[in-house]
Each structure stands twice: as C-alpha cells, then as structure tokens.
Enzyme design. Sequence first.
Site, PDB file in Angstrom:
ATOM      1  N   LEU A  13       0.829  -1.213   0.000  1.00  0.00           N
ATOM      2  CA  LEU A  13       0.000   0.000   0.000  1.00  0.00           C
ATOM      3  C   LEU A  13       0.861   1.260   0.000  1.00  0.00           C
ATOM      4  O   LEU A  13       0.704   2.160   0.820  1.00  0.00           O
ATOM      5  CB  LEU A  13      -0.967   0.018   1.185  1.00  0.00           C
ATOM      6  CG  LEU A  13      -2.035  -1.074   1.207  1.00  0.00           C
ATOM      7  CD1 LEU A  13      -2.971  -0.873   2.390  1.00  0.00           C
ATOM      8  CD2 LEU A  13      -2.815  -1.109  -0.098  1.00  0.00           C
ATOM      9  N   PHE A  54       2.773  -8.707  -9.536  1.00  0.00           N
ATOM     10  CA  PHE A  54       2.541  -7.371 -10.092  1.00  0.00           C
ATOM     11  C   PHE A  54       3.328  -6.295  -9.330  1.00  0.00           C
ATOM     12  O   PHE A  54       3.392  -5.153  -9.786  1.00  0.00           O
ATOM     13  CB  PHE A  54       1.054  -6.997  -9.990  1.00  0.00           C
ATOM     14  CG  PHE A  54       0.136  -7.754 -10.888  1.00  0.00           C
ATOM     15  CD1 PHE A  54      -0.058  -7.376 -12.201  1.00  0.00           C
ATOM     16  CD2 PHE A  54      -0.552  -8.863 -10.414  1.00  0.00           C
ATOM     17  CE1 PHE A  54      -0.931  -8.062 -13.031  1.00  0.00           C
ATOM     18  CE2 PHE A  54      -1.425  -9.571 -11.230  1.00  0.00           C
ATOM     19  CZ  PHE A  54      -1.615  -9.170 -12.537  1.00  0.00           C
ATOM     20  N   THR A  59       7.032  -5.189 -18.539  1.00  0.00           N
ATOM     21  CA  THR A  59       6.639  -4.077 -19.412  1.00  0.00           C
ATOM     22  C   THR A  59       7.385  -4.107 -20.737  1.00  0.00           C
ATOM     23  O   THR A  59       8.510  -4.647 -20.821  1.00  0.00           O
ATOM     24  CB  THR A  59       6.939  -2.743 -18.704  1.00  0.00           C
ATOM     25  OG1 THR A  59       6.727  -1.648 -19.603  1.00  0.00           O
ATOM     26  CG2 THR A  59       8.381  -2.679 -18.220  1.00  0.00           C
ATOM     27  N   ASP A  60       6.788  -3.483 -21.748  1.00  0.00           N
ATOM     28  CA  ASP A  60       7.482  -3.350 -23.039  1.00  0.00           C
ATOM     29  C   ASP A  60       8.631  -2.342 -22.982  1.00  0.00           C
ATOM     30  O   ASP A  60       9.489  -2.318 -23.863  1.00  0.00           O
ATOM     31  CB  ASP A  60       6.506  -2.968 -24.148  1.00  0.00           C
ATOM     32  CG  ASP A  60       5.769  -1.653 -23.903  1.00  0.00           C
ATOM     33  OD1 ASP A  60       5.955  -1.044 -22.831  1.00  0.00           O
ATOM     34  OD2 ASP A  60       4.978  -1.248 -24.780  1.00  0.00           O
ATOM     35  N   GLU A  61       8.674  -1.529 -21.925  1.00  0.00           N
ATOM     36  CA  GLU A  61       9.705  -0.492 -21.851  1.00  0.00           C
ATOM     37  C   GLU A  61      11.114  -1.062 -21.702  1.00  0.00           C
ATOM     38  O   GLU A  61      12.097  -0.367 -21.931  1.00  0.00           O
ATOM     39  CB  GLU A  61       9.390   0.492 -20.725  1.00  0.00           C
ATOM     40  CG  GLU A  61       8.102   1.258 -20.967  1.00  0.00           C
ATOM     41  CD  GLU A  61       7.905   2.419 -20.017  1.00  0.00           C
ATOM     42  OE1 GLU A  61       8.900   3.085 -19.669  1.00  0.00           O
ATOM     43  OE2 GLU A  61       6.758   2.658 -19.621  1.00  0.00           O
ATOM     44  N   TYR A  90      13.278   3.404 -14.336  1.00  0.00           N
ATOM     45  CA  TYR A  90      12.176   2.444 -14.206  1.00  0.00           C
ATOM     46  C   TYR A  90      12.380   1.239 -15.107  1.00  0.00           C
ATOM     47  O   TYR A  90      12.357   0.084 -14.656  1.00  0.00           O
ATOM     48  CB  TYR A  90      10.841   3.111 -14.528  1.00  0.00           C
ATOM     49  CG  TYR A  90       9.750   2.124 -14.869  1.00  0.00           C
ATOM     50  CD1 TYR A  90       9.337   1.172 -13.938  1.00  0.00           C
ATOM     51  CD2 TYR A  90       9.143   2.116 -16.127  1.00  0.00           C
ATOM     52  CE1 TYR A  90       8.346   0.243 -14.244  1.00  0.00           C
ATOM     53  CE2 TYR A  90       8.157   1.200 -16.439  1.00  0.00           C
ATOM     54  CZ  TYR A  90       7.767   0.267 -15.500  1.00  0.00           C
ATOM     55  OH  TYR A  90       6.793  -0.652 -15.816  1.00  0.00           O
ATOM     56  N   LYS A 120      13.087  -2.782 -14.220  1.00  0.00           N
ATOM     57  CA  LYS A 120      12.220  -3.881 -14.651  1.00  0.00           C
ATOM     58  C   LYS A 120      12.998  -4.876 -15.522  1.00  0.00           C
ATOM     59  O   LYS A 120      12.780  -6.089 -15.435  1.00  0.00           O
ATOM     60  CB  LYS A 120      11.019  -3.341 -15.422  1.00  0.00           C
ATOM     61  CG  LYS A 120       9.969  -2.670 -14.552  1.00  0.00           C
ATOM     62  CD  LYS A 120       9.358  -3.633 -13.532  1.00  0.00           C
ATOM     63  CE  LYS A 120       8.444  -4.647 -14.174  1.00  0.00           C
ATOM     64  NZ  LYS A 120       7.777  -5.532 -13.157  1.00  0.00           N
ATOM     65  N   ARG A 143      10.282  15.065 -20.902  1.00  0.00           N
ATOM     66  CA  ARG A 143      11.073  14.486 -19.828  1.00  0.00           C
ATOM     67  C   ARG A 143      12.371  13.905 -20.397  1.00  0.00           C
ATOM     68  O   ARG A 143      12.447  13.544 -21.585  1.00  0.00           O
ATOM     69  CB  ARG A 143      10.283  13.414 -19.096  1.00  0.00           C
ATOM     70  CG  ARG A 143      10.037  12.133 -19.857  1.00  0.00           C
ATOM     71  CD  ARG A 143       9.204  11.196 -19.014  1.00  0.00           C
ATOM     72  NE  ARG A 143       8.875   9.959 -19.723  1.00  0.00           N
ATOM     73  CZ  ARG A 143       7.765   9.271 -19.527  1.00  0.00           C
ATOM     74  NH1 ARG A 143       6.862   9.701 -18.676  1.00  0.00           N
ATOM     75  NH2 ARG A 143       7.551   8.149 -20.189  1.00  0.00           N
ATOM     76  N   HIS A 167      12.972  10.477 -22.987  1.00  0.00           N
ATOM     77  CA  HIS A 167      11.615  10.033 -23.294  1.00  0.00           C
ATOM     78  C   HIS A 167      11.614   9.163 -24.551  1.00  0.00           C
ATOM     79  O   HIS A 167      11.949   9.621 -25.644  1.00  0.00           O
ATOM     80  CB  HIS A 167      10.711  11.252 -23.501  1.00  0.00           C
ATOM     81  CG  HIS A 167       9.261  10.947 -23.363  1.00  0.00           C
ATOM     82  ND1 HIS A 167       8.297  11.925 -23.402  1.00  0.00           N
ATOM     83  CD2 HIS A 167       8.592   9.788 -23.180  1.00  0.00           C
ATOM     84  CE1 HIS A 167       7.106  11.387 -23.253  1.00  0.00           C
ATOM     85  NE2 HIS A 167       7.268  10.076 -23.126  1.00  0.00           N
TER      86      HIS A 167
END
Length: 356
Positions: free
Chosen positions: A34, A80, A133-135, A159, A163, A291, A294
């Site tokens: 949380l 997740f 993620t695809d990133e 980020y 990942k 940003r 990007h």
Amino acid sequence: MTILVTGAAGFIGSNFVLDWLEQCNEPVVNLDLLTYAGNLENLKELEGDPRHQFVRGSIGDRNLVANLLADVKPRAVINFAAESHVDRSIHGPGEFIQTNIVGTFNLLESVRGYWNDLPDAEKAAFRFLHVSTDEVYGSLSKEDPPFSETNQYEPNSPYSASKAASDHLVRAWHHTYGLPVLTTNCSNNYGPYHFPEKLIPLCILNALNGKPLPIYGDGQQIRDWLYVKDHCSAIRRVLEAGKLGETYNVGGWNEKANLDVVNTLCAILDELKPRADGQSYATQIIFVQDRPGHDRRYAIDARKLEKELGWKPQETFETGIKKTVHWYLDNQDWVNHVASGEYRNWVEKQYDGQQN
C-alpha cells in the site's frame, strides 16, 4: 487451491483480482505494501468476500513472505508488485532499485524455498508468473517493426532498467534453479482504477476540474494501448497454458500518439459531459517540457501469444477508451479520494511552471 497475487491493490493487480474472481471461485491472497498507488478502495466490492484475503507487506520481507507461503500454500504466485512510473523513477530512482530489483530477488528466493519443499506433484504444477513491461526493450523509430520476444533489452529510464533487471533475475532463477517461471511484457495499460498520474486518468481528471491537460514535448510519442481487462485475460491464459521459462508479449494492436489519445478523450468528454461554456476540453491542452530520455515509440508484436495460446484482445482502442471515460464519470467518489494528498503534491511538483 489458492493463488498469491503481489501488488494486487494497484491498478493492474486489482483489476486482475476482480477479473479472476468473476471468472472462478479459486481464492486469492493479496500481498501489497500500500504505497502511494496501492489502494484498497479498488477492491471495495470484495469486502467480506471469503475468497479474497488481504495481507499488508512487502515482497522484500523474506520472513513475512515465507510464512505466508507456508500458511496459504498457493499453487501459483503472480507478481505485479513494482514501482512503475517513469517520472518518479527519474526523480527518485532508489525506490525503484529496491522494489523492482532487490524486492524481486527476495521474492524469488522466498518462492524458491517454498517450491523446493513441495511434494513432487504440487512442485510440478506450481507457477511463478512475473508481470513486466514493453519499456525494457527501449524505443522504436516509426519504421521499426514492433517489439517481439526476441528483441534485445535496451532500457532508457531508471524504471525500465529496474524492470529489465527483474526480468533477468526471473529468467536466471528458472535456468539455474529450475523455478517454473513465466514472464509477460505488456504495452501501456488503461482502464478502471488507474492512478491519476498517468496520461489517460490525469487528463480525464484535469479536464473535469478545468485544469490544463499537460502533454510532453510535441505529443507525438507513440504507445500501444492495451485495455486492462484484456491484459488480465492474457495473464490468465499464460498462467493456464504458458510454456515454462517463456516470455509472452501482451499488446493491444493500438498504436496511438499521446496527443491523439488526449484529443480522443476530449471528444468523448465533449459528448458525455460538455463544458458549461460550450468550448471543447481540447482548449485545455498545453505542451510542457519533455522528460529526459523520453522513448519515442513503443509497439508490441503479440502474435506469439495468439499463435501458441490462442489469445487476442477483445477491445479496440475506441471501445476501451469509451468504457474508461464512462467508468471515471460514474466513479467520482473513487476519483475524489485518490486525487488528494500526496498525488496532488506530486502533480504540482511535476508540472508547475513547465508550460512551453
């Protein structure tokens, strides 16, 4: 039979739990720390439902996770839990390293210990599904084909780097220790319960409150948009029939530039909840400084998932985005509770004074 879902009070995780319990009666144990984006209001309709058990805690807490696994005895763990917002990772990468890399490592070790002690039949049936993620694949030019599962990793933000590292750990725990893992790499999700710092919910919220709709750079960054409930159905299918050690890309086949997405939102809001002055919500669009680092374009090739497991998305962008706008208009109490406190401070910090 029970599954353990980590990060299940967040956007995608909570949608997965709600969708899971609509499809079957197999109980879910929900482990979530949380943090700012974890919100038990997402799961309010499950209050008193014996099929859903919530435990507050971190995937990095070895003792808690080990005890939970021993107590619950899940047949699968779906992970997740992650810090997921690129802008936040630029301002404070440390939390992303701790949660996405160290946290995943600790979770893998806890799960490995549990799995090793299972009887042979339960050990063979067990699954650890890691949601990514695809990133991690980096950025595409307009001419490049979409990302496939064989693309090399080229993360460009703290980020996506965190990942990517977590994906590598999951792969290594399979090849080194035999842990029965599955990995999914999804494109940009949207839909109900989306925390309003991401593009679509932020612009819906700002539009309704008469605030600017901030668009990074020229707004031509392209993303493949995936309705969250389609993502949930893909995860269920991979968990059911995915080949151990494999990665499956999950996409919506909906490449849209950010500016086009916001203009579509404005047109839907113009129809469903017109401004009092008769003007379009599009007049609230502003362009803010881009940003750092990007990525220009993401796109997912989801043919492997369709060919091997028979999955494909049910929603087009047009149908999914209308459902999303309707949901936010119909759930203003949820929106008002979320859009306060730390979220408001964050938005002011992120966008104040950045208009070009």
